[in-house]
Enzyme design. Sequence first.
Site, PDB file in Angstrom:
ATOM      1  CD  GLU A  14      -2.786  -1.246   2.435  1.00  0.00           C
ATOM      2  OE1 GLU A  14      -3.754  -0.462   2.473  1.00  0.00           O
ATOM      3  OE2 GLU A  14      -2.516  -2.046   3.342  1.00  0.00           O
ATOM      4  CB  SER A 194      -5.758  -1.036  -0.113  1.00  0.00           C
ATOM      5  OG  SER A 194      -5.327   0.056   0.658  1.00  0.00           O
ATOM      6  CB  SER A 334      -9.730   4.835   7.759  1.00  0.00           C
ATOM      7  OG  SER A 334     -10.855   5.654   7.522  1.00  0.00           O
TER       8      SER A 334
END
EC number: 6.3.2.4
Length: 386
Positions: A14, A194, A334
């Site tokens: 990620e 993700s 997040s």
Amino acid sequence: MKKVGVIFGGRSVEHEVSVITGMQIIENIDKTKYQVVPIYITKEGKWLIGECLLDFKNFKNNNLKDAKEIFMTPSHGNFNLYANPEEVGLFGKKILDTIDIIFPALHGTHGEDGSIQGLFELMDIPYVGGGVLASSVGMDKILMKDVFKANNLPIVDFYWFYRSDWKDNNESIVNNIENKLKYPVFVKPANLGSSIGINIAKDREGLIKAIEIAVNYDRKIIIEQAVQNPREINCAVLGYDEEIITSLCEEPLGWEDVLTFEDKYVKSNSKGTKTSGERRIIPADISDELRERIEDLAKKSFKAIDGRGTSRIDFLIDQEQNVFINEINTLPGSIGFYLWEGKGYPFKKLVDKLIDIALVTHEEKKKNMYNYDANLFNRIQYGGKM
């Protein structure tokens, strides 16, 4: 003026998502209160600083030649960024900068999972987001569900196993899954976000294929019972201890089996509105009774993992309006800024609030005692005899 080290990139699949998050945080930090020090971790694991890291175009064009490699030490109270001794020589500048607080923007492995939070704890430096425990539990979907189950929070049935066991006993594992769960099921790496490595299986052939993909990303694999024709509703929590509030609820659009990586980060670039042309509806079109249930469960799940800062909790709602906690996404996985704008926290104010929480909770930690004078050395002889 305090210096905030924003750390992003990292050795993770990620990586690119983390760079985008880091750029967003840097853009929205109140420059009248804080000076930003960008700290970029390359895919190879080198730590870099430099003005070139403030421009996103340099990442797109791979133009980071002016960045300098730095090192940090886990020594208590040492917040210096040291230059590579091989580059500065005997008389060069050894300390390139000093930071006061860290804002991690590292997604996935080595950043979102409690690893780097452990370094910050050893340094005793204030940092934004959950601690080692909250980060690791929030990252590991198996431990997360065990914690939720222990706190009587609603989750779907699941089964998990190790990659090493799959290689030796794949037929037995498939039989166990089919005995406990019904198709369709979700197959996921336990420690990844993700939507990478996640697939839905509707039969045995699809299950085996999905597992063969998932085992490339983690040593632990989780199989979850799919909710038939669900609605996904997400809600974030902000704060620490008992001082927590909930955000607006959102409903992602076009959610059928699983949102892909592209759905999350390529197609969904704009703020949601109540139009079908957007990728999400904010606020979600749900009853007040359902919203209150979701908000209550969001708070309880946040407290269950000892969260702080902000986290987004994802829920699945079945046809009978039963609510299941799908997962909790801790910061920085997040930040969920779009969920807070309608609650009076635009991105800049949200970043400011997260830094304030980090400073307050760090001061709270100073109340703990870390020394206990037992005079043990003088009370015991070598070899264990008193």
